[in-house]
Design a protein around this motif. Structure first.
Motif, PDB file in Angstrom:
ATOM      1  N   ARG A 328       0.826  -1.208   0.000  1.00  0.00           N
ATOM      2  CA  ARG A 328       0.000   0.000   0.000  1.00  0.00           C
ATOM      3  C   ARG A 328       0.857   1.254   0.000  1.00  0.00           C
ATOM      4  NH1 ARG A 328      -3.856   0.920   5.051  1.00  0.00           N
ATOM      5  NH2 ARG A 328      -4.379  -1.244   4.513  1.00  0.00           N
ATOM      6  N   THR A 329       1.884   1.275   0.832  1.00  0.00           N
ATOM      7  CA  THR A 329       2.758   2.455   0.894  1.00  0.00           C
ATOM      8  C   THR A 329       3.525   2.647  -0.405  1.00  0.00           C
ATOM      9  OG1 THR A 329       3.007   2.130   3.270  1.00  0.00           O
ATOM     10  CG2 THR A 329       4.610   3.551   2.179  1.00  0.00           C
ATOM     11  N   ALA A 330       4.016   1.562  -0.978  1.00  0.00           N
ATOM     12  CA  ALA A 330       4.728   1.668  -2.263  1.00  0.00           C
ATOM     13  C   ALA A 330       3.815   2.215  -3.348  1.00  0.00           C
ATOM     14  CB  ALA A 330       5.275   0.305  -2.660  1.00  0.00           C
ATOM     15  N   ALA A 331       2.538   1.775  -3.346  1.00  0.00           N
ATOM     16  CA  ALA A 331       1.587   2.269  -4.344  1.00  0.00           C
ATOM     17  C   ALA A 331       1.301   3.753  -4.142  1.00  0.00           C
ATOM     18  CB  ALA A 331       0.296   1.460  -4.269  1.00  0.00           C
ATOM     19  N   LEU A 332       1.226   4.218  -2.875  1.00  0.00           N
ATOM     20  CA  LEU A 332       0.996   5.634  -2.616  1.00  0.00           C
ATOM     21  C   LEU A 332       2.144   6.494  -3.135  1.00  0.00           C
ATOM     22  CD1 LEU A 332      -0.517   5.532   1.000  1.00  0.00           C
ATOM     23  CD2 LEU A 332      -1.687   6.181  -1.120  1.00  0.00           C
ATOM     24  N   VAL A 333       3.375   6.023  -2.951  1.00  0.00           N
ATOM     25  CA  VAL A 333       4.522   6.770  -3.483  1.00  0.00           C
ATOM     26  C   VAL A 333       4.476   6.794  -5.003  1.00  0.00           C
ATOM     27  CG1 VAL A 333       7.031   6.848  -3.620  1.00  0.00           C
ATOM     28  CG2 VAL A 333       5.926   6.250  -1.461  1.00  0.00           C
ATOM     29  N   LEU A 376      10.287  11.295   0.211  1.00  0.00           N
ATOM     30  CA  LEU A 376      10.575  12.266   1.272  1.00  0.00           C
ATOM     31  C   LEU A 376       9.379  12.445   2.207  1.00  0.00           C
ATOM     32  CD1 LEU A 376      12.529  15.040  -0.688  1.00  0.00           C
ATOM     33  CD2 LEU A 376      13.429  13.530   1.081  1.00  0.00           C
ATOM     34  N   LEU A 377       8.184  12.509   1.626  1.00  0.00           N
ATOM     35  CA  LEU A 377       6.993  12.706   2.458  1.00  0.00           C
ATOM     36  C   LEU A 377       6.623  11.446   3.231  1.00  0.00           C
ATOM     37  CD1 LEU A 377       4.521  14.851   0.303  1.00  0.00           C
ATOM     38  CD2 LEU A 377       5.600  15.475   2.450  1.00  0.00           C
ATOM     39  N   VAL A 378       6.456  10.332   2.504  1.00  0.00           N
ATOM     40  CA  VAL A 378       5.948   9.112   3.132  1.00  0.00           C
ATOM     41  C   VAL A 378       6.923   8.597   4.187  1.00  0.00           C
ATOM     42  CG1 VAL A 378       5.319   6.709   2.704  1.00  0.00           C
ATOM     43  CG2 VAL A 378       4.532   8.509   1.152  1.00  0.00           C
ATOM     44  N   ALA A 379       8.210   8.666   3.907  1.00  0.00           N
ATOM     45  CA  ALA A 379       9.191   8.181   4.884  1.00  0.00           C
ATOM     46  C   ALA A 379       9.115   8.998   6.177  1.00  0.00           C
ATOM     47  CB  ALA A 379      10.592   8.243   4.291  1.00  0.00           C
ATOM     48  N   HIS A 380       8.874  10.305   6.037  1.00  0.00           N
ATOM     49  CA  HIS A 380       8.776  11.128   7.246  1.00  0.00           C
ATOM     50  C   HIS A 380       7.482  10.849   7.996  1.00  0.00           C
ATOM     51  CE1 HIS A 380      10.226  14.184   9.862  1.00  0.00           C
ATOM     52  NE2 HIS A 380       9.236  15.054   9.606  1.00  0.00           N
ATOM     53  N   TYR A 381       6.368  10.627   7.264  1.00  0.00           N
ATOM     54  CA  TYR A 381       5.122  10.234   7.934  1.00  0.00           C
ATOM     55  C   TYR A 381       5.359   8.989   8.789  1.00  0.00           C
ATOM     56  CZ  TYR A 381       2.682  13.209   4.495  1.00  0.00           C
ATOM     57  OH  TYR A 381       2.246  14.242   3.728  1.00  0.00           O
ATOM     58  N   ARG A 382       5.968   8.002   8.185  1.00  0.00           N
ATOM     59  CA  ARG A 382       6.166   6.724   8.868  1.00  0.00           C
ATOM     60  C   ARG A 382       7.121   6.866  10.064  1.00  0.00           C
ATOM     61  NH1 ARG A 382       4.681   2.130   6.005  1.00  0.00           N
ATOM     62  NH2 ARG A 382       6.460   0.962   6.826  1.00  0.00           N
ATOM     63  N   GLY A 398       4.402  16.209   9.186  1.00  0.00           N
ATOM     64  CA  GLY A 398       5.351  15.675   8.206  1.00  0.00           C
ATOM     65  C   GLY A 398       5.335  16.461   6.907  1.00  0.00           C
ATOM     66  N   SER A 399       4.133  16.889   6.464  1.00  0.00           N
ATOM     67  CA  SER A 399       4.038  17.685   5.236  1.00  0.00           C
ATOM     68  C   SER A 399       4.714  19.036   5.392  1.00  0.00           C
ATOM     69  CB  SER A 399       2.569  17.862   4.840  1.00  0.00           C
ATOM     70  OG  SER A 399       1.945  16.621   4.624  1.00  0.00           O
ATOM     71  N   LEU A 400       4.493  19.694   6.540  1.00  0.00           N
ATOM     72  CA  LEU A 400       5.095  21.009   6.762  1.00  0.00           C
ATOM     73  C   LEU A 400       6.616  20.911   6.879  1.00  0.00           C
ATOM     74  CD1 LEU A 400       2.529  22.522   9.292  1.00  0.00           C
ATOM     75  CD2 LEU A 400       2.779  23.056   6.858  1.00  0.00           C
ATOM     76  N   GLU A 401       7.103  19.872   7.575  1.00  0.00           N
ATOM     77  CA  GLU A 401       8.551  19.749   7.761  1.00  0.00           C
ATOM     78  C   GLU A 401       9.271  19.366   6.473  1.00  0.00           C
ATOM     79  OE1 GLU A 401       9.030  16.967  10.911  1.00  0.00           O
ATOM     80  OE2 GLU A 401       8.559  18.413  12.500  1.00  0.00           O
ATOM     81  N   ARG A 402       8.593  18.719   5.564  1.00  0.00           N
ATOM     82  CA  ARG A 402       9.244  18.315   4.299  1.00  0.00           C
ATOM     83  C   ARG A 402       8.974  19.292   3.161  1.00  0.00           C
ATOM     84  NH1 ARG A 402      12.309  16.370   6.780  1.00  0.00           N
ATOM     85  NH2 ARG A 402      12.900  14.178   7.043  1.00  0.00           N
ATOM     86  N   LEU A 403       8.188  20.341   3.436  1.00  0.00           N
ATOM     87  CA  LEU A 403       7.891  21.324   2.386  1.00  0.00           C
ATOM     88  C   LEU A 403       9.157  22.029   1.905  1.00  0.00           C
ATOM     89  CD1 LEU A 403       5.877  22.898   0.671  1.00  0.00           C
ATOM     90  CD2 LEU A 403       5.544  24.455   2.625  1.00  0.00           C
ATOM     91  N   SER A 404       9.954  22.523   2.838  1.00  0.00           N
ATOM     92  CA  SER A 404      11.166  23.272   2.460  1.00  0.00           C
ATOM     93  C   SER A 404      12.169  22.416   1.694  1.00  0.00           C
ATOM     94  CB  SER A 404      11.816  23.874   3.705  1.00  0.00           C
ATOM     95  OG  SER A 404      10.972  24.847   4.284  1.00  0.00           O
ATOM     96  N   PRO A 405      12.516  21.189   2.166  1.00  0.00           N
ATOM     97  CA  PRO A 405      13.464  20.373   1.386  1.00  0.00           C
ATOM     98  C   PRO A 405      12.982  20.070  -0.026  1.00  0.00           C
ATOM     99  CG  PRO A 405      13.246  19.499   3.606  1.00  0.00           C
ATOM    100  CD  PRO A 405      12.207  20.550   3.463  1.00  0.00           C
TER     101      PRO A 405
END
Length: 484
Positions: A328-333, A376-382, A398-405
């Protein structure tokens, strides 16, 4: 895409059998037209090619190398030159570029983008079919420099061996052929040194014995019996007409209709040509048409890139599954791939709508860029979920923290691609510009939509509870051990 080489190769072909003086006059006229254009700097002409040359040509054919001035508008130049050349009667002029000219010749044996080859047993029927194919191709928009291979009957001196007469003198057909070749074509028997240079010493009949059919008939030849007899006593000599050339490919006789493309993409032009020829030209039994040229290699490359794209998508999915241990996670990415394709397709449509090999390479590159943003997003969520954060907080934070990178990497890549995307008119950027345009468009859409679509998808379909990495590894090992 077409190269921008800063130079032209102009091929000029007139009727076979045209004298050197007349061909030279036509060549000079073509050069005058070229030099009269403000975008042309200089020209250099070759009239014909030697008989032993790899690509031998008669004096009726010429090649002109043209050096262009910087900043010249090629489309305008080509249009003006073709209009001027059309006023030269009995002459076919093909405009190309040095590298493209050689690529075309390597791919199809012609000096144009498209080569329509008609195969069949009879030369005269081939000429008629070729003329019908040429007439059909004239109606297709975008076809330029249309030319039917110059084949026609020219005066010939035909020598047919009289086997009965030759037998009386003990002579074979092979011996007579060798004697005729030496007498009229000549044979190198030695070399002469003169002023430090070496010259071949060629033995053959003097000019008065090669001047006309009557003189050739009276030529004296040695026979195995020791007698000297005239050629007319050994063979029948007639003046007739025959084909100036016979072209073959894979042992089959052929005639070629060639053309370039102007103002359109190659693929759609070839598709229209195939449709028009199929509708308007009826081929006799035993005749068939083969389409060759740049589009053929383009089709092969497209198929290869398509297969590699599917393989890359499968490899990306397997790598994601190996990392997250979750289908499921791989499909989301992987959901980021369509987001990148949206921008890439839009960029192609805005810049002319032509999908070239370089554009396809850009689409393949987008797969990696889009997947990186998703990782970058999904790994930080997890990671946040594994640390015990609530699901909603993990997605928002997680979305806010990964926005800048994500924005920083996208901006860096985009700024690096802009010079390539806007420099398409410069020589050397023909392949880089379409690829940069696709990547730039896909980068914009993937970055913008990634921050909106992926968090929503993860909120709807993501895993609410994630084990720490050490526990996931232990659980995975336990599952494998149980299965074994």
């Amino acid at each position: 895409p077409e190269f921008n080489e800063g130079a032209l190769t102009v091929s000029v072909v007139t009727v076979p059998g045209t004298s050197l003086e007349e061909s030279d006059a036509i060549g000079r006229r073509v050069e005058q037209i070229l030099l009269a254009d403000a975008g042309v700097e200089n020209t250099d002409r070759r009239q014909g090619r030697a008989e032993l040359d790899e690509h031998a040509q008669g004096v009726n054919a010429a090649e002109i190398d043209v050096t262009l001035k910087e900043g010249v508008d090629k489309e305008r130049l080509f249009e003006d030159l073709r209009q001027e050349f059309s006023a030269i009667p009995g002459t076919s002029v093909t405009i190309g570029q040095p590298i493209g000219h050689r690529i075309d010749h390597m791919l199809s044996g012609t000096r144009a983008n498209i080569a329509v080859k008609i195969f069949g047993p009879d030369l005269y029927e081939l000429r008629q079919v070729g003329a019908r194919v040429r007439d059909a191709m004239q109606t297709v928009p975008g076809v330029a420099d249309l030319q039917l291979e110059q084949q026609m009957d020219v005066p010939q001196l035909q020598i047919r061996a009289d086997r009965g007469a030759m037998a009386r003198y003990g002579m074979t057909v092979g011996q007579l052929a060798d004697a005729i070749d030496v007498a009229f074509n000549g044979e190198v028997v030695s070399q002469v040194l003169e002023e430090g240079r070496s010259y071949d010493l060629v033995v053959r009949f003097p000019p008065e014995f090669r001047a006309n059919a009557e003189a050739i008939s009276g030529g004296m030849f040695d026979t195995p019996t020791g007698q000297k007899v005239q050629l007319s006593q050994l063979a029948t000599i007639t003046v007739a007409r025959g084909p100036n050339t016979i072209s073959r490919e894979n042992v089959q006789r052929k005639i070629v209709v060639q053309a370039n493309v102007a103002g359109r993409d190659l693929g759609s032009t070839v598709a229209d040509i195939q449709r028009v020829v199929a509708e308007r030209v009826t081929l006799p039994a035993g005749y068939h048409v083969v389409y060759g040229g740049q589009f053929e290699s383009q089709s092969d490359a497209t198929r290869v890139l398509g297969a590699l794209s599917l393989l890359s998508i499968a490899a990306i999915f397997l790598i994601l599954y190996a990392e997250f241990r979750s289908t499921r996670t791989a499909a989301l990415v992987m959901a980021n791939l369509p987001l990148a394709l949206i921008g890439g397709v839009a960029a192609v449509l805005l810049t002319g709508g032509v999908v070239s090999i370089a554009s396809l390479v850009g689409f393949v590159t987008l797969f990696g860029i889009a997947t990186r943003n998703g990782i970058l997003l999904v790994a930080h969520y997890r990671q946040l979920l594994a640390e015990g954060a609530p699901f909603r907080e993990a997605v928002v934070r997680g979305s806010l923290e990964r926005l800048s990178p994500i924005l920083m990497t996208a901006l860096t890549a985009g700024l690096a691609l802009i010079p390539l995307a806007v420099g398409g008119g410069e020589p050397g950027n023909e392949l880089q510009t379409p690829m940069a345009i696709v990547i730039l468009g896909g980068l914009l859409s993937a970055t913008a939509l990634n921050m909106l679509v992926l968090p929503a998808l993860y909120w709807l379909f993501g895993e609410w509870r994630v084990l720490p990495r050490d526990q996931r590894s232990g659980a995975h090992a336990a599952i494998v051990a149980t299965v074994v």
